[in-house]
Design a protein around this motif. Structure first.
Motif, mmCIF file in Angstrom:
data_model
loop_
_atom_site.group_PDB
_atom_site.id
_atom_site.type_symbol
_atom_site.label_atom_id
_atom_site.label_comp_id
_atom_site.label_asym_id
_atom_site.label_seq_id
_atom_site.Cartn_x
_atom_site.Cartn_y
_atom_site.Cartn_z
ATOM 1 N N PHE A 66 0.860 -1.174 0.000
ATOM 2 C CA PHE A 66 0.000 0.000 0.000
ATOM 3 C C PHE A 66 0.900 1.230 0.000
ATOM 4 N N TRP A 67 0.505 2.230 -0.755
ATOM 5 C CA TRP A 67 1.270 3.469 -0.826
ATOM 6 C C TRP A 67 0.638 4.475 0.124
ATOM 7 N N GLY A 68 1.487 5.242 0.790
ATOM 8 C CA GLY A 68 1.015 6.257 1.721
ATOM 9 C C GLY A 68 0.698 7.551 1.011
ATOM 10 N N ARG A 69 0.408 8.525 1.803
ATOM 11 C CA ARG A 69 0.131 9.850 1.271
ATOM 12 C C ARG A 69 1.418 10.432 0.700
ATOM 13 N N PRO A 70 1.341 11.095 -0.456
ATOM 14 C CA PRO A 70 2.553 11.684 -1.029
ATOM 15 C C PRO A 70 3.188 12.689 -0.072
ATOM 16 N N SER A 71 4.484 12.838 -0.219
ATOM 17 C CA SER A 71 5.239 13.732 0.650
ATOM 18 C C SER A 71 5.907 14.823 -0.170
ATOM 19 N N ALA A 72 5.887 16.037 0.351
ATOM 20 C CA ALA A 72 6.543 17.155 -0.324
ATOM 21 C C ALA A 72 7.810 17.578 0.409
ATOM 22 N N THR A 73 8.317 16.716 1.293
ATOM 23 C CA THR A 73 9.521 17.080 2.037
ATOM 24 C C THR A 73 10.737 17.077 1.113
ATOM 25 N N GLY A 82 13.116 17.043 7.506
ATOM 26 C CA GLY A 82 12.714 18.211 6.720
ATOM 27 C C GLY A 82 11.221 18.292 6.547
ATOM 28 N N SER A 83 10.480 18.181 7.632
ATOM 29 C CA SER A 83 9.023 18.229 7.567
ATOM 30 C C SER A 83 8.561 19.532 6.934
ATOM 31 N N SER A 84 7.790 19.410 5.856
ATOM 32 C CA SER A 84 7.264 20.601 5.189
ATOM 33 C C SER A 84 6.237 20.196 4.152
ATOM 34 N N VAL A 122 -3.195 11.731 -3.816
ATOM 35 C CA VAL A 122 -2.585 12.617 -4.821
ATOM 36 C C VAL A 122 -2.150 13.966 -4.266
ATOM 37 N N THR A 123 -2.458 14.238 -2.998
ATOM 38 C CA THR A 123 -2.044 15.509 -2.390
ATOM 39 C C THR A 123 -1.216 15.254 -1.140
ATOM 40 N N ALA A 124 -0.207 16.085 -0.947
ATOM 41 C CA ALA A 124 0.642 15.977 0.245
ATOM 42 C C ALA A 124 0.000 16.761 1.390
ATOM 43 N N GLY A 128 3.956 16.626 5.371
ATOM 44 C CA GLY A 128 4.622 15.750 4.420
ATOM 45 C C GLY A 128 5.029 14.417 5.018
ATOM 46 N N LEU A 129 4.567 14.129 6.238
ATOM 47 C CA LEU A 129 5.003 12.918 6.941
ATOM 48 C C LEU A 129 3.844 12.059 7.434
ATOM 49 N N ASP A 130 2.668 12.205 6.867
ATOM 50 C CA ASP A 130 1.510 11.458 7.354
ATOM 51 C C ASP A 130 1.749 9.954 7.288
ATOM 52 N N PRO A 131 1.599 9.262 8.416
ATOM 53 C CA PRO A 131 1.787 7.812 8.416
ATOM 54 C C PRO A 131 0.516 7.055 8.027
ATOM 55 N N GLU A 132 -0.590 7.778 7.918
ATOM 56 C CA GLU A 132 -1.882 7.135 7.707
ATOM 57 C C GLU A 132 -2.556 7.633 6.434
#
Length: 194
Positions: A66-73, A82-84, A122-124, A128-132
């Protein structure tokens, strides 16, 4: 001058000691006693090895997971140092292009899936670090994961259900699935006979 300077320096030293040393030590000590797992970073172990944290998302790219939420870090995805967020507004053409690229990647990984793509795939997020991910995002990917692993779709749906965390207090937020925990459960599944 000395009558003003000396009390100010004594007060500065006392407050530095109280607020900068004693208070953090007390809060850390209480945290370690009352919430030992959380104070240690909510680390997740698998087969006697630390594989991540339940609080920080990881980048999974294999279609077997399963792929998580995209990250923009930056400089790489899911960089906890680099949480952002991307700081792109809804009308920004770069955001629209990024969302389209992410959607195309999901469709390429599962071309037969005609369900609407959940927005959290499809949105971060701001961190940028959501584990869920949402239950809808997990369900959207269930067919691909089941097919790639040779598992019955019903079994994958059961794993999603077992790893779904309810709303806080029964009404705050929405139900969600921790991606790392779900993927580790998949790795624990017996391999189907071929």
């Amino acid at each position: 001058m000395q009558s003003i300077l000396r009390p100010a320096l004594v007060l500065f030293g006392a407050l530095t000691l109280a607020v900068g040393v004693l208070y953090p030590l007390a809060v850390t000590g209480i945290g370690r006693v009352a919430f030992p797992d959380q104070a240690a970073g909510s680390l997740v172990t698998h087969r006697d090895k630390v594989v991540g944290s339940a609080l920080i998302g990881q980048s999974f790219t294999s279609p077997r997971y399963f792929w998580g939420r995209p990250s923009a870090t930056a400089p790489m995805a899911s960089n906890a140092a680099g949480s952002s967020g991307s700081n792109q507004g809804a009308l920004n053409p770069a955001l629209a292009e990024t969302v389209k690229t992410r959607r195309d990647t999901l469709l390429a990984a599962d071309p037969g899936n005609m369900a609407p793509v959940p927005v959290d795939l499809v949105t971060a997020s701001a961190s940028g670090l959501d584990p869920e991910i949402s239950v809808a995002a997990a369900s959207y990917q269930a067919g691909r994961v089941a097919r790639e692993r040779g598992l019955a779709r019903a079994r994958v749906d059961e794993l999603i259900s077992r790893h779904t965390v309810a709303q806080h207090l029964g009404f705050l937020g929405e139900a969600r699935v921790n991606v790392l925990a779900l993927n580790l459960a998949l790795d624990n599944e017996p391999r189907p006979a071929r």
